[in-house]
Design an enzyme around this catalytic site. Structure first.
Site, PDB file in Angstrom:
ATOM      1  N   HIS A   1      -3.525  39.390  34.436  1.00 35.70           N
ATOM      2  CA  HIS A   1      -2.989  39.174  35.789  1.00 35.70           C
ATOM      3  C   HIS A   1      -1.490  38.968  35.737  1.00 35.70           C
ATOM      4  O   HIS A   1      -0.955  38.287  34.872  1.00 35.70           O
ATOM      5  CB  HIS A   1      -3.721  38.061  36.537  1.00 35.70           C
ATOM      6  CG  HIS A   1      -3.449  36.647  36.129  1.00 35.70           C
ATOM      7  ND1 HIS A   1      -2.393  35.909  36.615  1.00 35.70           N
ATOM      8  CD2 HIS A   1      -4.116  35.810  35.290  1.00 35.70           C
ATOM      9  CE1 HIS A   1      -2.431  34.682  36.104  1.00 35.70           C
ATOM     10  NE2 HIS A   1      -3.459  34.596  35.293  1.00 35.70           N
TER      11      HIS A   1
ATOM     12  N   GLU B   1      -4.820  36.952  41.022  1.00 33.42           N
ATOM     13  CA  GLU B   1      -5.818  36.244  40.204  1.00 33.42           C
ATOM     14  C   GLU B   1      -5.864  34.772  40.579  1.00 33.42           C
ATOM     15  O   GLU B   1      -6.929  34.159  40.671  1.00 33.42           O
ATOM     16  CB  GLU B   1      -5.487  36.374  38.706  1.00 33.42           C
ATOM     17  CG  GLU B   1      -6.565  35.813  37.771  1.00 33.42           C
ATOM     18  CD  GLU B   1      -6.396  34.369  37.349  1.00 33.42           C
ATOM     19  OE1 GLU B   1      -7.259  33.869  36.613  1.00 33.42           O
ATOM     20  OE2 GLU B   1      -5.417  33.705  37.750  1.00 33.42           O
ATOM     21  N   GLU B   2      -4.670  34.219  40.779  1.00 33.78           N
ATOM     22  CA  GLU B   2      -4.574  32.770  41.007  1.00 33.78           C
ATOM     23  C   GLU B   2      -5.186  32.342  42.333  1.00 33.78           C
ATOM     24  O   GLU B   2      -5.442  31.165  42.542  1.00 33.78           O
ATOM     25  CB  GLU B   2      -3.107  32.315  40.931  1.00 33.78           C
ATOM     26  CG  GLU B   2      -2.452  32.573  39.559  1.00 33.78           C
ATOM     27  CD  GLU B   2      -2.974  31.647  38.465  1.00 33.78           C
ATOM     28  OE1 GLU B   2      -3.935  30.905  38.710  1.00 33.78           O
ATOM     29  OE2 GLU B   2      -2.387  31.684  37.357  1.00 33.78           O
TER      30      GLU B   2
ATOM     31  N   ASP C   1      -5.313  36.419  29.235  1.00 34.85           N
ATOM     32  CA  ASP C   1      -4.791  35.433  30.179  1.00 34.85           C
ATOM     33  C   ASP C   1      -4.393  34.194  29.382  1.00 34.85           C
ATOM     34  O   ASP C   1      -5.256  33.449  28.926  1.00 34.85           O
ATOM     35  CB  ASP C   1      -5.886  35.113  31.212  1.00 34.85           C
ATOM     36  CG  ASP C   1      -5.382  34.278  32.373  1.00 34.85           C
ATOM     37  OD1 ASP C   1      -4.208  33.871  32.365  1.00 34.85           O
ATOM     38  OD2 ASP C   1      -6.189  34.029  33.291  1.00 34.85           O
TER      39      ASP C   1
ATOM     40  N   HIS D   1       0.333  25.823  35.280  1.00 36.97           N
ATOM     41  CA  HIS D   1       0.451  25.803  36.745  1.00 36.97           C
ATOM     42  C   HIS D   1       1.570  24.888  37.241  1.00 36.97           C
ATOM     43  O   HIS D   1       1.460  24.317  38.330  1.00 36.97           O
ATOM     44  CB  HIS D   1      -0.888  25.438  37.395  1.00 36.97           C
ATOM     45  CG  HIS D   1      -1.881  26.567  37.337  1.00 36.97           C
ATOM     46  ND1 HIS D   1      -3.116  26.530  37.933  1.00 36.97           N
ATOM     47  CD2 HIS D   1      -1.810  27.786  36.757  1.00 36.97           C
ATOM     48  CE1 HIS D   1      -3.757  27.666  37.713  1.00 36.97           C
ATOM     49  NE2 HIS D   1      -2.989  28.450  36.988  1.00 36.97           N
TER      50      HIS D   1
HETATM   51  N1  PHE Z   1      -7.443  31.995  34.486  1.00 36.96           N
HETATM   52  C1  PHE Z   1      -6.906  30.658  34.516  1.00 36.96           C
HETATM   53  C2  PHE Z   1      -5.652  30.698  35.340  1.00 36.96           C
HETATM   54  O1  PHE Z   1      -5.035  31.726  35.500  1.00 36.96           O
HETATM   55  C3  PHE Z   1      -6.564  30.115  33.196  1.00 36.96           C
HETATM   56  C4  PHE Z   1      -7.563  30.290  32.122  1.00 36.96           C
HETATM   57  C5  PHE Z   1      -7.342  31.214  31.158  1.00 36.96           C
HETATM   58  C6  PHE Z   1      -8.675  29.493  32.080  1.00 36.96           C
HETATM   59  C7  PHE Z   1      -8.244  31.388  30.145  1.00 36.96           C
HETATM   60  C8  PHE Z   1      -9.587  29.642  31.057  1.00 36.96           C
HETATM   61  C9  PHE Z   1      -9.382  30.589  30.081  1.00 36.96           C
HETATM   62  O2  PHE Z   1      -5.231  29.703  35.836  1.00 36.96           O
HETATM   63 ZN    ZN Z   2      -3.362  30.309  36.375  1.00 35.00          ZN
HETATM   64 ZN    ZN Z   3      -4.150  32.911  34.311  1.00 35.01          ZN
END
Ligand code: PHE
Ligand code: ZN
Ligand code: ZN
Length: 471
Positions: free
Chosen positions: A265, A310-311, A339, A440
């Site tokens: 993403h 994605e977020e 990710d 984040h």
């Molecule tokens: N996909 C989540 C995000 O973008 C982070 C994440 C990555 C969580 C990999 C678990 C494993 O905030």
């Molecule tokens: Zn994230």
């Molecule tokens: Zn992420």
């Protein structure tokens, strides 16, 4: 290896060998350990072109984009648009013909909220896509905590629900189902009590419609809200529809009947520049794509995806998969997800494809996912890194692919879980702290990317792309 199998492979060998200058010497042990020696050789060739250094050039570009655009690259912002332009320009320069796939995302923004009983404030969280309301005071009704499927049936909400603020336990069905049932019964708002420790970080789902206000409270606050005669709450939030785009590109070579997809993403959260989450995955996939043009051809088509939104709930990747006809889905043999590959206090995780580790709240990948896990594990182990598994918990863009039955896998360096002393001992970093303290936040910057971790994981992206371009 049977003679026939070897013959089939040797055709590919010839193909690879004539198209590239094979500089690497394949050792006997590497041949013995690789499940598919030709794929292994091709994987290593691609891996050689993807380093922390060249991936970091893309990370600095993404950092600069965030800096010029209010500090983030999130859905609906110029920072995201410029991220798209950057990646698209690099792909075009490498000889790809990238395309953008438009989709509409539902964006939720919460500005403030409050919950109180008799003037005493109660800590709470607003669930994503909740409805809004100016301050409202209403009597409390409840779905008994003893209900086995609390709030999951319309009949859980009696006549007294109308005009009340209804309290229900978390669990069994989706938050959105409880909210929908409560609304139908005429509730003014819904308070969901957690069934485990901590606050509820939940979502009603982007298709929630026009829900009533929904707040979550910790388990510890459960009896306080249930026993309050009335509650007062306010939610200032809005849900808007915004356009966004996924960016796709694929190799000119390779059969379109057998596609391996790599995805990462490209959007950040609004709170920060998102250089680890997920500039790191995006930049690694981009550099892999660039490298692959130099070491083509491949047998399987390799398709690169840079997901939007994605977020906000895996919106871009879900749109891609669900809008793809079944006949096209069937041609995607594998999906590889990236990710967070440079977490500051990072580790080395491979998605548990075969589900053998039985991680909590995780599902086993579709058939074939175990092979992907094995390939990543072997590559990382070969670099002297001892990876562990992470679960398919539905928190990244593989989810729609796995739900569609497409073999899935990937790697990450950890997000918001705490590093154990054993993990710190084998990987370095700080035990007792989460893998990415900048997760984040505005501190998810280029300077905070762990170059050593990225230096091990970025080549793994490239290796898997090369491996599965052949295998
Ligand atoms: N996909 C989540 C995000 O973008 C982070 C994440 C990555 C969580 C990999 C678990 C494993 O905030
Ligand atoms: Zn994230
Ligand atoms: Zn992420």
């Amino acid at each position: 290896m049977s003679a026939r199998r070897f013959l089939r492979r040797s055709l590919v060998t010839a193909c690879v060998a004539t198209s590239v200058a094979v500089a690497t010497t394949i050792t006997g042990s590497a041949l013995a350990s690789a499940a598919d020696p030709i794929a292994d050789r091709y994987g290593n060739l691609v891996a050689g072109g993807v380093t922390a250094t060249n991936v970091s050039a893309h990370l600095r570009a993404l950092q600069a984009i965030a800096a010029r655009n209010g500090g983030n690259r999130s859905l609906g912002t110029t920072g995201y648009l410029q991220s798209l332009d950057y990646v698209e320009g690099k792909l075009r320069a490498a000889g790809y013909m990238p395309t953008r796939q438009e989709f509409t995302a539902t964006q939720f923004e919460e500005r403030s909220h409050s919950l109180s009983a008799g003037g005493a404030a109660i800590e709470s969280e607003v669930l994503a896509y909740s409805g809004a309301t100016p301050s409202v005071t209403a009597p409390v009704t409840e779905v008994p905590a003893s209900d086995a499927t609390p709030g999951c049936e319309a009949s859980d909400f009696g006549a007294a629900t109308r005009g009340s603020i209804v309290v229900v336990e978390r669990g069994v069905c989706a938050f959105g189902d409880k909210a929908g049932n409560a609304k139908k019964a005429g509730a003014k708002a819904l308070v969901i009590v957690n069934n485990e420790d901590g606050s509820i970080q939940g979502t009603l789902g982007e298709d929630a419609g026009d829900p009533i206000p929904v707040l979550g409270v910790a388990r510890a606050q459960g009896s306080q809200v249930r026993q309050a005669g009335s509650l007062t709450l306010a939610v200032d939030a809005s849900t808007t529809r915004v356009k966004s785009w996924n960016l796709m590109a694929e190799t000119h070579f390779g059969s379109s009947d057998s596609v391996v997809m790599l995805g990462a993403h490209l959007d950040s959260v609004p709170e920060g520049p998102g250089i680890n989450d997920n500039g790191s995955g995006s930049a690694s996939v981009l550099q892999t794509a660039i490298t692959m043009t130099a070491v083509a051809p491949v047998r399987n088509k390799v398709r690169f995806a840079f997901w939007g939104a994605e977020e906000e709930g895996l919106i871009g990747s879900t749109h891609y998969v669900t809008s793809l006809p079944a006949s096209q889905q069937a041609k995607i043999k594998r999906y590889l997800n990236f990710d967070m590959l440079g977490s500051h206090n990072g580790g080395y995780f491979v998605y548990d494809g075969d589900g053998s580790s039985k991680l909590p709240d995780s599902y086993a990948g579709p058939a074939g996912s175990g092979t992907i896990e094995a390939v990543f594990t072997r590559f990382l182990t070969g670099r002297g890194v001892q990876p562990e598994v992470s679960g398919f918990d539905g928190r990244s863009d593989y989810d729609a692919f796995a739900q569609a039955g497409i073999a899935s896998g990937g790697i990450d360096s950890g997000a918001d879980k705490v590093k154990t002393p054993a993990q710190a001992a084998k990987w370095g970093g700080t035990a007792g702290e989460i893998f990415d303290q900048n997760y984040h936040t505005a501190q998810d910057t280029y300077a905070n990317v762990n170059q050593k971790v990225l230096g091990n994981l970025a080549p793994a992206v490239a290796y898997a792309a090369g491996y599965f371009a052949i295998n």
